[in-house]
Design an enzyme around this catalytic site. Structure first.
Site, PDB file in Angstrom:
ATOM      1  N   LYS A 159      51.599 -12.815  33.555  1.00 46.41           N
ATOM      2  CA  LYS A 159      52.030 -11.802  34.473  1.00 46.41           C
ATOM      3  C   LYS A 159      53.090 -11.139  33.485  1.00 46.41           C
ATOM      4  O   LYS A 159      53.897 -11.898  32.973  1.00 46.41           O
ATOM      5  CB  LYS A 159      52.667 -11.915  35.884  1.00 46.41           C
ATOM      6  CG  LYS A 159      52.890 -11.074  36.543  1.00 46.41           C
ATOM      7  CD  LYS A 159      53.331 -11.442  38.124  1.00 46.41           C
ATOM      8  CE  LYS A 159      54.018 -10.218  38.903  1.00 46.41           C
ATOM      9  NZ  LYS A 159      54.409 -10.822  40.366  1.00 46.41           N
ATOM     10  N   SER A 239      52.307  -8.788  43.976  1.00 42.40           N
ATOM     11  CA  SER A 239      52.310  -8.109  43.014  1.00 42.40           C
ATOM     12  C   SER A 239      51.591  -8.722  41.676  1.00 42.40           C
ATOM     13  O   SER A 239      51.348  -7.959  40.528  1.00 42.40           O
ATOM     14  CB  SER A 239      53.935  -8.022  42.483  1.00 42.40           C
ATOM     15  OG  SER A 239      54.229  -9.248  42.236  1.00 42.40           O
ATOM     16  N   SER A 263      53.361 -12.769  46.589  1.00 44.83           N
ATOM     17  CA  SER A 263      52.921 -12.116  45.282  1.00 44.83           C
ATOM     18  C   SER A 263      51.889 -12.744  44.355  1.00 44.83           C
ATOM     19  O   SER A 263      51.122 -12.585  43.811  1.00 44.83           O
ATOM     20  CB  SER A 263      53.921 -11.755  44.549  1.00 44.83           C
ATOM     21  OG  SER A 263      54.845 -10.807  44.829  1.00 44.83           O
TER      22      SER A 263
END
Length: 545
Positions: A159, A239, A263
């Site tokens: 990420k 996210s 997330s």
């Protein structure tokens, strides 16, 4: 697509507070899904990135990708596509596959599916220019490596809020395009264990604690991430959107996400993969762009449970720079001893208000068939007051700390600096506005009040989970997707989500199991047993070539 009345996503708890941003209160009542389904196409302000230069992205790999002919691709595909790490390593050991071919396979798929065509997913922001050189070195070194870690030679997607020296760490934000850093602690561990860093995954910008009115999966740098099970139809979750999407579509074998409140669980369940949110401190947070030092944690996102255990093991270790890690983590712990898992006699709590979901009911029956005991109970209605204030107050101090201790030379010191930078060109840098960042700037509290906020949240979250566990002698609590991620977050309980099926319109859903602190080994065992009993995951149809 089913909509949450309250979205526990993107490392944040987005609460509608109207004009009083300090009055945020969340109850279990608000976490129930609206039962309606729709496959209406989503309307986005922005889909494609205005910052990524495809020519520059692919230049380091042009000559090498030419060697991946259609014939070679098909041969490699047989050993790699939808395969677990142990299966890939078996092919390498048998001399049927090299790590260079493995890396080229994923690069080929990213080039084919990720941007600028009718199948675009926009899940990858950047690629490691040293990937293929590293893969060749792994092939060469393998001859002399004794007992390599299972992650050895496996490309890992990170990420893009996790620091790496080979690529900028942007958090999806234009302001951080040139944020050149050293490796985060978990990246150091991955490399020490032989992993290859594939690239950086798109995400909801600033881990979805930025705009407030933007769709999950959007960032200025990466554009709008789209769900491979239904582009512009199903939410990606956030996210860690790009991490979930890329793994689901076989653009990466495994990925690392981060979670503050949902997330990892949200995009994992929305994209039909396995996601683990560890106990706070089990994995280091050093070198990760923060929201909340109270709640943040990285975690593994994979297609199979065994891969999840391998990736978790490869990142584990004590980071002396992260106080939570020093207090909690076990050095180099191996979580992979899960294949003999047995659910016999294990007691799980099923929340009655979720029993209207047919996939949840089916999952419960599957667990019963595997030997588990299920206790249905009414969940207590408990609020999580001032949750957003906790995030505001943490990020107000944690982001400057990141810039000072881990960030590159970007000329920024705090949230206000980022807002001012974005204001110079809001159409490109902040098309959905900066409402949540403004809330951070506007918020303040005394240290005494801040401690009280954290104590109340931890007490309430722990009560919601611990009370039924104690009363009914439960090993874990069963939820759906990220419905109860907020409670697990503030209580600092770990949770894992596993594919449990698809709605009538094809939207993926996950069975989520919440356990007591540091029960990751048990969670992985239970998830593995459920996975082997059901095998619910299906490959997204448009990405199966």
């Amino acid at each position: 697509m089913k909509k949450l009345l309250l979205l526990f996503i993107a490392g944040s708890l987005l609460v509608s507070c109207k004009d009083d941003k300090k009055a945020d209160t969340v109850s279990e009542e608000q976490i129930v899904q609206d039962p309606r389904d729709t496959i209406q196409e989503m309307d986005f302000k922005v889909v494609d990135s205005k910052f990524i230069d495809n020519d520059s992205l692919w230049k380091p790999f042009e000559k090498d990708l030419d060697s991946m002919t259609a014939e070679v691709y098909e041969e490699v595909r047989g050993y790699v596509y939808e395969k677990s790490i142990p299966e890939i390593q078996e092919a390498v050991s048998a001399g049927k596959l090299t790590y260079e071919e493995l890396a080229l396979f994923y690069l080929t798929r990213i080039r084919e599916y990720d941007r600028n065509n009718d199948f675009s997913l926009n899940s990858v922001i950047s690629l490691n220019p040293n990937l293929l050189a590293g893969a060749r070195q792994k092939d060469e070194d393998l001859k002399n490596v004794k007992d390599p870690h299972a992650i050895y030679g496996i490309p890992v997607l990170l990420k893009d809020n996790i620091d790496t020296e080979a690529m900028a760490t942007t958090a999806g934000a234009a302001a951080l395009q040139n944020n050149q850093t050293q490796d985060a602690f978990i990246v150091q561990k991955l490399k020490e264990n032989g992993a290859l860093i594939l690239g950086k995954a798109n995400l909801s910008e600033w881990a979805y604690f930025f705009c407030g009115d933007c769709p999950s999966g959007y960032s200025a740098v990466g554009g709008q991430t789209l769900n491979p099970y239904g582009r512009k139809k199903f939410d990606t979750g956030g996210s860690s959107s790009g991490s979930g999407v890329a793994v689901a579509a076989n653009l990466a074998p495994v990925a690392v996400g981060s979670e503050t409140s949902g997330s990892i669980l949200s995009p994992s369940s929305q994209n039909s993969i396995v996601g683990l949110k560890p106990t706070i401190g089990l994995l280091s947070r050093g070198g990760i762009v923060p929201i909340s030092s109270t709640l943040d944690t990285p975690g593994p996102m994979t297609r199979t449970v065994i891969d999840n255990a391998i990736l978790l093991s490869a990142m584990s270790g004590i980071d002396p720079e992260d106080p939570a890690s020093e207090m909690a983590a076990k050095p180099a712990f191996d979580y992979t001893d899960i294949t003999q898992a047995d659910l016999s006699g294990k007691r799980f709590g099923a929340i009655k208000r979720l029993m209207e979901d047919s996939l949840y009911v089916r999952a419960i029956n599957d667990l019963k068939k595997a030997g588990a005991e299920i206790v249905e109970y009414e969940a207590e209605e408990i609020n999580l007051p001032n949750f957003v204030r906790l995030l505001n107050l943490d990020m107000k101090k944690d982001l400057p700390s990141y810039f000072e201790n881990y960030g590159g030379d970007v000329g920024l010191k705090n949230v206000q600096d980022v807002m001012e930078y974005n204001s110079e060109d809001t159409l490109k840098r902040a098309p959905y506005g900066q409402r949540l960042f403004q809330g951070i700037v506007d918020d303040s509290a005394s240290e005494e009040d801040f401690v009280a906020i954290k104590d109340t949240l931890k007490t309430n979250g722990t009560r919601f989970l611990e009370k039924p566990m104690t009363e009914h002698n439960l090993d874990g609590i069963l939820s759906i997707n990220n419905y109860h991620a907020g409670f697990a977050a503030v209580a600092k309980y770990p949770a894992i989500t596993i594919p449990m099926g698809y709605t009538k319109v094809g939207a993926p859903k996950g069975l989520t199991i919440i356990g007591k602190p540091f029960s990751e080994q048990d969670l992985l065992k239970w998830a593995y047993a459920y996975e082997q009993e059901t095998k619910r995951r299906k490959t997204p149809q448009d990405y199966d070539e």
